[in-house]
Design an enzyme around this catalytic site. Structure first.
Site, PDB file in Angstrom:
ATOM      1  N   ARG A 133       0.815  -1.204   0.000  1.00  0.00           N
ATOM      2  CA  ARG A 133       0.000   0.000   0.000  1.00  0.00           C
ATOM      3  C   ARG A 133       0.856   1.265   0.000  1.00  0.00           C
ATOM      4  O   ARG A 133       0.308   2.366  -0.028  1.00  0.00           O
ATOM      5  CB  ARG A 133      -0.851   0.004   1.267  1.00  0.00           C
ATOM      6  CG  ARG A 133      -2.348   0.063   1.019  1.00  0.00           C
ATOM      7  CD  ARG A 133      -2.968  -0.004   2.391  1.00  0.00           C
ATOM      8  NE  ARG A 133      -4.381   0.185   2.424  1.00  0.00           N
ATOM      9  CZ  ARG A 133      -5.284  -0.801   2.435  1.00  0.00           C
ATOM     10  NH1 ARG A 133      -4.910  -2.040   2.305  1.00  0.00           N
ATOM     11  NH2 ARG A 133      -6.550  -0.518   2.568  1.00  0.00           N
ATOM     12  N   ARG A 144     -22.325  -1.085   1.343  1.00  0.00           N
ATOM     13  CA  ARG A 144     -21.770  -2.170   2.154  1.00  0.00           C
ATOM     14  C   ARG A 144     -22.279  -2.045   3.588  1.00  0.00           C
ATOM     15  O   ARG A 144     -22.648  -3.040   4.208  1.00  0.00           O
ATOM     16  CB  ARG A 144     -20.233  -2.106   2.109  1.00  0.00           C
ATOM     17  CG  ARG A 144     -19.535  -3.125   2.982  1.00  0.00           C
ATOM     18  CD  ARG A 144     -18.130  -3.419   2.499  1.00  0.00           C
ATOM     19  NE  ARG A 144     -17.168  -2.386   2.869  1.00  0.00           N
ATOM     20  CZ  ARG A 144     -15.898  -2.365   2.455  1.00  0.00           C
ATOM     21  NH1 ARG A 144     -15.460  -3.282   1.633  1.00  0.00           N
ATOM     22  NH2 ARG A 144     -15.093  -1.401   2.837  1.00  0.00           N
ATOM     23  N   ARG A 154     -17.840  -2.523   9.859  1.00  0.00           N
ATOM     24  CA  ARG A 154     -16.434  -2.234  10.155  1.00  0.00           C
ATOM     25  C   ARG A 154     -16.302  -0.854  10.797  1.00  0.00           C
ATOM     26  O   ARG A 154     -16.944   0.088  10.370  1.00  0.00           O
ATOM     27  CB  ARG A 154     -15.626  -2.247   8.851  1.00  0.00           C
ATOM     28  CG  ARG A 154     -15.104  -3.604   8.485  1.00  0.00           C
ATOM     29  CD  ARG A 154     -14.529  -3.619   7.102  1.00  0.00           C
ATOM     30  NE  ARG A 154     -13.545  -2.577   6.867  1.00  0.00           N
ATOM     31  CZ  ARG A 154     -12.761  -2.522   5.787  1.00  0.00           C
ATOM     32  NH1 ARG A 154     -12.869  -3.453   4.871  1.00  0.00           N
ATOM     33  NH2 ARG A 154     -11.909  -1.541   5.630  1.00  0.00           N
ATOM     34  N   ARG A 202      -9.326   7.345   4.354  1.00  0.00           N
ATOM     35  CA  ARG A 202      -8.764   6.187   3.630  1.00  0.00           C
ATOM     36  C   ARG A 202      -8.507   6.552   2.175  1.00  0.00           C
ATOM     37  O   ARG A 202      -7.502   6.156   1.599  1.00  0.00           O
ATOM     38  CB  ARG A 202      -9.705   4.992   3.746  1.00  0.00           C
ATOM     39  CG  ARG A 202      -9.581   4.295   5.095  1.00  0.00           C
ATOM     40  CD  ARG A 202     -10.831   3.509   5.476  1.00  0.00           C
ATOM     41  NE  ARG A 202     -11.122   2.409   4.580  1.00  0.00           N
ATOM     42  CZ  ARG A 202     -12.302   1.798   4.517  1.00  0.00           C
ATOM     43  NH1 ARG A 202     -13.302   2.205   5.286  1.00  0.00           N
ATOM     44  NH2 ARG A 202     -12.485   0.810   3.688  1.00  0.00           N
TER      45      ARG A 202
HETATM   46  P1  ADP Z   1     -10.084  -1.256   2.258  1.00  0.00           P
HETATM   47  O1  ADP Z   1     -11.497  -1.712   2.257  1.00  0.00           O
HETATM   48  O2  ADP Z   1      -9.926   0.207   2.475  1.00  0.00           O
HETATM   49  O3  ADP Z   1      -9.318  -1.760   1.078  1.00  0.00           O
HETATM   50  P2  ADP Z   1      -8.621  -2.998   4.122  1.00  0.00           P
HETATM   51  O4  ADP Z   1      -9.547  -3.957   4.726  1.00  0.00           O
HETATM   52  O5  ADP Z   1      -7.686  -3.501   3.079  1.00  0.00           O
HETATM   53  O6  ADP Z   1      -9.467  -1.770   3.589  1.00  0.00           O
HETATM   54  O7  ADP Z   1      -7.734  -2.275   5.256  1.00  0.00           O
HETATM   55  C1  ADP Z   1      -8.321  -1.624   6.359  1.00  0.00           C
HETATM   56  C2  ADP Z   1      -7.277  -0.849   7.153  1.00  0.00           C
HETATM   57  O8  ADP Z   1      -6.213  -1.732   7.568  1.00  0.00           O
HETATM   58  C3  ADP Z   1      -6.566   0.251   6.387  1.00  0.00           C
HETATM   59  O9  ADP Z   1      -7.292   1.464   6.357  1.00  0.00           O
HETATM   60  C4  ADP Z   1      -5.254   0.355   7.194  1.00  0.00           C
HETATM   61  O10 ADP Z   1      -5.423   1.048   8.411  1.00  0.00           O
HETATM   62  C5  ADP Z   1      -4.951  -1.083   7.538  1.00  0.00           C
HETATM   63  N1  ADP Z   1      -4.110  -1.727   6.484  1.00  0.00           N
HETATM   64  C6  ADP Z   1      -4.459  -2.768   5.696  1.00  0.00           C
HETATM   65  N2  ADP Z   1      -3.461  -3.100   4.857  1.00  0.00           N
HETATM   66  C7  ADP Z   1      -2.441  -2.240   5.112  1.00  0.00           C
HETATM   67  C8  ADP Z   1      -1.136  -2.037   4.578  1.00  0.00           C
HETATM   68  N3  ADP Z   1      -0.654  -2.809   3.581  1.00  0.00           N
HETATM   69  N4  ADP Z   1      -0.378  -1.030   5.090  1.00  0.00           N
HETATM   70  C9  ADP Z   1      -0.816  -0.260   6.080  1.00  0.00           C
HETATM   71  N5  ADP Z   1      -2.040  -0.375   6.628  1.00  0.00           N
HETATM   72  C10 ADP Z   1      -2.856  -1.353   6.160  1.00  0.00           C
END
Ligand code: ADP
Length: 192
Positions: free
Chosen positions: A88, A127, A139, A150
């Site tokens: 990310r 969602r 969530r 985000r």
């Molecule tokens: P989204 O639905 O935004 O794709 P995720 O379920 O992938 O969300 O991630 C939710 C949260 O988990 C992110 O907003 C972040 O805080 C944390 N997170 C997930 N993956 C990473 C990553 N690779 N690096 C840093 N934070 C992460």
């Protein structure tokens, strides 16, 4: 098969990753899911990550790099894996390149789902509505304020990854605005 999905929150990475998991018999590695599990179990990592996640910000590269490196050593990843939500940041992508090289592994594709930002907010709201209707738990970062944050994190830190992978000829882009099955078909064409 080793794949990475790139795209903003709500682009459909998780949905597509789940479908491909069944087709190819390889696991979906969602760092978001792994971190939510750590939070639910109140592990050391979970305690450090919770507030950051609730605010819609990114957890430190150090934490997620270690989680992913350990996870891809598990036996169920021997045939491959689909990374959803990792890398990310550019430093995470660099760490992943190094990690795979050390393990003697190669990426097969990096697939980016392109979606309009206005659609993303609507998808997040849908969602939430569907989750509530199904009696599930929403969530803690699926609220307008955290979602805006985000998106901002995505624009600043994750969008530059497309360039990182495009430079090395590894990036494939798919229109994430199409319906779920069309998107899957497009991805399968790339992987064929
Ligand atoms: P989204 O639905 O935004 O794709 P995720 O379920 O992938 O969300 O991630 C939710 C949260 O988990 C992110 O907003 C972040 O805080 C944390 N997170 C997930 N993956 C990473 C990553 N690779 N690096 C840093 N934070 C992460």
């Amino acid at each position: 098969m080793r794949l990475i999905f790139l795209g903003p929150p709500g682009a459909g990475k998780g949905t597509q990753a789940k479908l491909l998991t069944e087709r190819y018999g390889i696991p979906q590695l969602s760092t978001g899911d792994m971190l939510r599990t750590a939070v639910a179990q109140a592990t050391e990592v979970g305690k450090r990550a919770k507030a950051v996640m609730d605010a819609g910000q990114l957890v430190s590269d150090e934490i997620v790099n270690e989680i992913v490196s350990d996870r891809i050593d598990a036996p169920d990843c021997a045939k491959g894996f689909i990374l959803d939500g990792y890398p990310r940041t550019v430093p995470q992508a660099v760490a992943l390149d190094r990690m795979l090289e050390e393990k003697g592994l190669k990426l097969d594709a990096v697939i980016e789902l392109k979606v309009d930002e206005t659609a993303l907010v609507r998808r997040m709201e849908n969602r939430v509505t569907e989750t509530v209707a199904a009696g599930g738990t929403v969530r803690s970062d699926d609220n307008p304020e955290a979602f805006r944050r985000r998106l901002q994190e995505y624009r600043e830190k994750t969008a530059p990854l497309s360039e990182h992978y495009a430079r090395t000829g590894r990036l494939k882009t798919v229109d994430g605005m199409a319906d779920v099955h069309t998107v899957t078909a497009e991805i399968e064409k790339i992987l064929a």
